[in-house]
Design an enzyme around this catalytic site. Structure first.
Site, PDB file in Angstrom:
ATOM      1  N   GLY A 114       3.401  15.047  -0.319  1.00 29.81           N
ATOM      2  CA  GLY A 114       2.423  16.050  -0.726  1.00 29.81           C
ATOM      3  C   GLY A 114       2.177  17.085   0.344  1.00 29.81           C
ATOM      4  O   GLY A 114       2.180  18.293   0.082  1.00 29.81           O
ATOM      5  N   THR A 120       4.780   7.491   3.088  1.00 29.01           N
ATOM      6  CA  THR A 120       4.956   6.175   2.479  1.00 29.01           C
ATOM      7  C   THR A 120       6.177   6.138   1.575  1.00 29.01           C
ATOM      8  O   THR A 120       7.009   5.242   1.667  1.00 29.01           O
ATOM      9  CB  THR A 120       3.697   5.780   1.683  1.00 29.01           C
ATOM     10  OG1 THR A 120       2.609   5.599   2.601  1.00 29.01           O
ATOM     11  CG2 THR A 120       3.919   4.477   0.926  1.00 29.01           C
ATOM     12  N   CYS A 121       6.313   7.123   0.702  1.00 22.45           N
ATOM     13  CA  CYS A 121       7.366   7.074  -0.314  1.00 22.45           C
ATOM     14  C   CYS A 121       8.758   7.003   0.304  1.00 22.45           C
ATOM     15  O   CYS A 121       9.560   6.136  -0.035  1.00 22.45           O
ATOM     16  CB  CYS A 121       7.273   8.284  -1.229  1.00 22.45           C
ATOM     17  SG  CYS A 121       8.537   8.279  -2.509  1.00 22.45           S
ATOM     18  N   CYS A 143       8.650   3.980  -2.060  1.00 19.83           N
ATOM     19  CA  CYS A 143       9.520   4.135  -3.243  1.00 19.83           C
ATOM     20  C   CYS A 143      11.012   4.102  -2.933  1.00 19.83           C
ATOM     21  O   CYS A 143      11.771   3.408  -3.597  1.00 19.83           O
ATOM     22  CB  CYS A 143       9.235   5.453  -3.963  1.00 19.83           C
ATOM     23  SG  CYS A 143       7.581   6.099  -3.794  1.00 19.83           S
ATOM     24  N   LYS A 171      12.337   0.775  -1.270  1.00 17.76           N
ATOM     25  CA  LYS A 171      12.114  -0.262  -2.285  1.00 17.76           C
ATOM     26  C   LYS A 171      13.153  -0.176  -3.398  1.00 17.76           C
ATOM     27  O   LYS A 171      13.726  -1.189  -3.805  1.00 17.76           O
ATOM     28  CB  LYS A 171      10.710  -0.115  -2.879  1.00 17.76           C
ATOM     29  CG  LYS A 171      10.435  -1.044  -4.054  1.00 17.76           C
ATOM     30  CD  LYS A 171       9.258  -0.554  -4.874  1.00 17.76           C
ATOM     31  CE  LYS A 171       9.577   0.714  -5.639  1.00 17.76           C
ATOM     32  NZ  LYS A 171       8.393   1.278  -6.342  1.00 17.76           N
ATOM     33  N   TYR A 193      13.435  16.254   5.611  1.00 19.78           N
ATOM     34  CA  TYR A 193      12.042  16.704   5.573  1.00 19.78           C
ATOM     35  C   TYR A 193      11.715  17.598   6.773  1.00 19.78           C
ATOM     36  O   TYR A 193      11.050  18.629   6.644  1.00 19.78           O
ATOM     37  CB  TYR A 193      11.096  15.491   5.542  1.00 19.78           C
ATOM     38  CG  TYR A 193      10.755  15.045   4.142  1.00 19.78           C
ATOM     39  CD1 TYR A 193       9.468  15.161   3.643  1.00 19.78           C
ATOM     40  CD2 TYR A 193      11.729  14.517   3.296  1.00 19.78           C
ATOM     41  CE1 TYR A 193       9.142  14.761   2.365  1.00 19.78           C
ATOM     42  CE2 TYR A 193      11.426  14.114   2.020  1.00 19.78           C
ATOM     43  CZ  TYR A 193      10.123  14.233   1.549  1.00 19.78           C
ATOM     44  OH  TYR A 193       9.821  13.843   0.266  1.00 19.78           O
ATOM     45  N   GLY A 241      -0.594 -11.284  -4.698  1.00 23.07           N
ATOM     46  CA  GLY A 241      -0.971 -10.063  -5.394  1.00 23.07           C
ATOM     47  C   GLY A 241      -0.342 -10.028  -6.770  1.00 23.07           C
ATOM     48  O   GLY A 241       0.638 -10.729  -7.036  1.00 23.07           O
ATOM     49  N   TYR A 248       1.853  -3.785  -9.072  1.00 22.41           N
ATOM     50  CA  TYR A 248       3.280  -3.471  -9.201  1.00 22.41           C
ATOM     51  C   TYR A 248       4.036  -3.696  -7.905  1.00 22.41           C
ATOM     52  O   TYR A 248       5.198  -4.102  -7.932  1.00 22.41           O
ATOM     53  CB  TYR A 248       3.485  -2.061  -9.755  1.00 22.41           C
ATOM     54  CG  TYR A 248       3.113  -0.926  -8.841  1.00 22.41           C
ATOM     55  CD1 TYR A 248       4.043  -0.371  -7.977  1.00 22.41           C
ATOM     56  CD2 TYR A 248       1.827  -0.378  -8.852  1.00 22.41           C
ATOM     57  CE1 TYR A 248       3.722   0.679  -7.144  1.00 22.41           C
ATOM     58  CE2 TYR A 248       1.490   0.666  -8.020  1.00 22.41           C
ATOM     59  CZ  TYR A 248       2.437   1.188  -7.164  1.00 22.41           C
ATOM     60  OH  TYR A 248       2.109   2.223  -6.332  1.00 22.41           O
ATOM     61  N   CYS A 278       4.736  -7.493  -7.617  1.00 24.73           N
ATOM     62  CA  CYS A 278       5.697  -7.941  -8.639  1.00 24.73           C
ATOM     63  C   CYS A 278       7.094  -7.383  -8.382  1.00 24.73           C
ATOM     64  O   CYS A 278       8.090  -8.065  -8.606  1.00 24.73           O
ATOM     65  CB  CYS A 278       5.206  -7.555 -10.028  1.00 24.73           C
ATOM     66  SG  CYS A 278       3.675  -8.398 -10.501  1.00 24.73           S
ATOM     67  N   GLU A 279       7.164  -6.149  -7.899  1.00 23.16           N
ATOM     68  CA  GLU A 279       8.471  -5.572  -7.577  1.00 23.16           C
ATOM     69  C   GLU A 279       9.145  -6.356  -6.455  1.00 23.16           C
ATOM     70  O   GLU A 279      10.328  -6.696  -6.543  1.00 23.16           O
ATOM     71  CB  GLU A 279       8.304  -4.105  -7.174  1.00 23.16           C
ATOM     72  CG  GLU A 279       8.009  -3.186  -8.346  1.00 23.16           C
ATOM     73  CD  GLU A 279       7.682  -1.771  -7.926  1.00 23.16           C
ATOM     74  OE1 GLU A 279       7.798  -0.871  -8.766  1.00 23.16           O
ATOM     75  OE2 GLU A 279       7.298  -1.556  -6.746  1.00 23.16           O
ATOM     76  N   ARG A 294      -4.753 -13.894  -8.230  1.00 15.51           N
ATOM     77  CA  ARG A 294      -6.061 -14.479  -8.565  1.00 15.51           C
ATOM     78  C   ARG A 294      -6.493 -14.202 -10.008  1.00 15.51           C
ATOM     79  O   ARG A 294      -7.357 -14.881 -10.542  1.00 15.51           O
ATOM     80  CB  ARG A 294      -7.125 -13.950  -7.602  1.00 15.51           C
ATOM     81  CG  ARG A 294      -7.391 -12.468  -7.734  1.00 15.51           C
ATOM     82  CD  ARG A 294      -8.396 -11.980  -6.706  1.00 15.51           C
ATOM     83  NE  ARG A 294      -8.669 -10.551  -6.877  1.00 15.51           N
ATOM     84  CZ  ARG A 294      -9.501  -9.850  -6.122  1.00 15.51           C
ATOM     85  NH1 ARG A 294     -10.131 -10.445  -5.126  1.00 15.51           N
ATOM     86  NH2 ARG A 294      -9.698  -8.568  -6.345  1.00 15.51           N
ATOM     87  N   HIS A 341      23.321   5.426 -31.226  1.00 12.65           N
ATOM     88  CA  HIS A 341      23.759   4.043 -31.447  1.00 12.65           C
ATOM     89  C   HIS A 341      25.104   3.779 -30.760  1.00 12.65           C
ATOM     90  O   HIS A 341      25.959   4.650 -30.730  1.00 12.65           O
ATOM     91  CB  HIS A 341      23.904   3.803 -32.960  1.00 12.65           C
ATOM     92  CG  HIS A 341      24.284   2.409 -33.298  1.00 12.65           C
ATOM     93  ND1 HIS A 341      23.396   1.364 -33.253  1.00 12.65           N
ATOM     94  CD2 HIS A 341      25.475   1.894 -33.677  1.00 12.65           C
ATOM     95  CE1 HIS A 341      24.024   0.252 -33.606  1.00 12.65           C
ATOM     96  NE2 HIS A 341      25.288   0.550 -33.866  1.00 12.65           N
ATOM     97  N   GLU A 359      17.309   3.340 -29.108  1.00 13.58           N
ATOM     98  CA  GLU A 359      17.294   3.808 -30.497  1.00 13.58           C
ATOM     99  C   GLU A 359      16.161   3.160 -31.288  1.00 13.58           C
ATOM    100  O   GLU A 359      15.685   3.706 -32.292  1.00 13.58           O
ATOM    101  CB  GLU A 359      18.638   3.548 -31.187  1.00 13.58           C
ATOM    102  CG  GLU A 359      18.967   2.090 -31.444  1.00 13.58           C
ATOM    103  CD  GLU A 359      20.328   1.909 -32.110  1.00 13.58           C
ATOM    104  OE1 GLU A 359      20.460   2.322 -33.280  1.00 13.58           O
ATOM    105  OE2 GLU A 359      21.240   1.379 -31.455  1.00 13.58           O
TER     106      GLU A 359
END
Length: 452
Positions: free
Chosen positions: A15, A42-43, A48, A51, A99, A175, A178, A181-182, A199, A435, A440
């Protein structure tokens, strides 16, 4: 009054870099940016991007088995963490360089040190230098937090997971969001024996119940030892391992414990409160619809505001800030109907309202189908996917779309366009199916499975 700069940005994440680049490159503003850590935020550095590369790496273990089912004489090998990690960090270095060059090529002056705000138009750098600016933009992001309990200092977070000297044999992830879980899916795919404590009653709180239920089931099928309604009481070092005592009565040894139980805005020690900038309970910088704080010359975007903590949203907020302040076109960032992908295994893509949220607002019809996809079914896998649409009974608009399937992130980006445009169920129905594909099903579901 004259200033050293038109804009001083604190924070070199996605950002902050975007706002600095566009302000300097598009409007000719004199811009400076200070970053105390690595450019990309972070990203790019600890979120992101690394990861997603780890997700890719972890998925190859299952591909070998699938390839054999398709007739390929491929034998499984061992995963080389050192080889992967070396290449991963080389890629992050390359991206950080990009960057830095973006800023340099647009005439932005960079300071590789911490900056704090000392008055509405002045920042002080770590070396004691003070710089003045007509506008100050705070884009310092967020930081993972670990709750305080006996032995909590033994836990790592998502920041450290990319720098492990070696892969653990047994790992506990605490935890249910996301990030937790990722990484449970990633580490499981890399051959680590993964236990996950959460929890709450079900993982991925805030997402569609049916979708998160399927993700939970498939994670367990994939070998993750998931314990719901469970938290850690205490941890202590035992040799090279960590002994963990849980609220469910379990006591186990793990090589690593990773906490992914929340992130807080990175606003501590920036000097904002002393100037009258309002901070929320978690430390989030309070801003109006134009990202302006209560101090007119100070703005904030991205995770430090704790609005919608996603990289593309921070970028949009940065662009809206430049439109408002430097182009004379007051613009509010649009936080409505943001498509999101969760790179769990299976992947989830979502846009709009969950069934539960929509049903609280108005009468809805639910169109959904769950099935074994052709590719995995042929390989003998029992994995299921979900395609789901939430439709307003009154307007026939698609209020939400939820996909749990391989490639769900790619699919939801395109479905998100239709939902954002206000497409109706009949618009989906008029679209000819591609298809054979999983997606679909989004345009072939004729009868609702239920009303809510």
């Amino acid at each position: 009054m004259s200033f050293d700069y038109d804009l001083f940005v604190i924070g070199g994440g996605s950002g902050g870099v975007r706002a600095a680049r566009v302000a300097a490159g598009d409007t000719g503003a004199k811009v400076a940016l200070a970053e105390e850590d690595r450019y990309g935020g972070t990203c790019v550095i600890r979120g992101c991007v690394p990861k997603k590369l780890m997700v890719f790496a972890s998925e190859y273990s299952g591909m070998v088995e699938d390839a054999q089912s398709y007739g390929w004489d491929i034998q499984p090998g061992a995963f080389n963490w050192d080889a992967f990690k070396g290449k991963l960090h080389a890629e992050l270095d390359r991206l950080e360089g990009i960057y830095r060059n973006i800023l340099k090529n647009n005439g932005v002056e960079s300071f590789d040190q911490r900056a704090i705000v000392v008055d509405p138009h002045t920042v002080e750098l770590a070396d004691g230098t003070r710089k003045t600016a007509k506008h100050i933009l705070v884009a310092t992001g967020g930081w993972p937090t670990v709750p305080d309990f006996p032995g909590s200092d033994l836990a790592i977070t998502s920041n450290e997971i990319f720098h492990l000297d070696e892969l653990p044999q047994k790992m506990l992830i605490v935890g249910g969001g996301y990030i937790a879980c990722e990484f449970a899916g990633i580490m499981n795919g890399l051959g680590v024996e993964v236990t996950q404590y959460y929890r709450g009653a079900q993982i991925l709180r805030g997402f569609d119940d049916e979708a998160r239920g399927l993700v939970s089931e498939e994670m367990c099928q994939n070998g993750i030892d998931l314990h719901l309604g469970t938290n850690v009481l205490e941890m202590r070092k035992e040799g090279e391992q960590i002994r963990v005592k849980a609220t469910n009565g379990d006591e186990n040894l793990f090589d690593q414990v990773m906490y992914a139980t929340g992130r807080n805005p990175n606003s501590t020690g920036l000097g904002l409160e002393a100037l009258g900038v309002e901070l929320g309970r978690k430390g989030e910088v309070k801003v109006d619809q134009h990202s302006q704080t209560g101090v007119p010359s100070i703005y904030a975007i991205g995770d430090v505001t704790d609005r919608v903590n996603l990289t593309p949203v921070a970028i949009r907020e940065g662009m809206a800030f430049v439109e408002t302040v430097f182009k004379g076109n007051p613009t509010s960032p649009d936080h409505d109907l943001i498509p999101t992908a969760i790179f769990t295994q299976p992947e989830m893509g979502t846009v709009g309202l969950s069934e539960e949220e929509a049903a609280e607002q108005e009468p809805v019809e639910v169109y959904a189908t769950s099935f074994k996809p052709m590719q995995q079914s042929f390989a003998g896998r029992s994995a299921r996917v979900l395609m789901k649409l939430i439709v307003s009974k009154a307007t026939r608009k698609v209020l939400g779309c939820h996909i749990v399937a391989p490639g769900a992130g790619e699919m939801i980006q395109l479905a998100g366009i239709a939902v954002k445009m206000g497409a109706t169920k009949e618009d989906f129905d008029r679209t000819v199916a591609v298809h054979p594909t999983m997606s679909e099903e989004l345009v072939t579901m004729k009868q609702p499975v239920r009303s809510a």
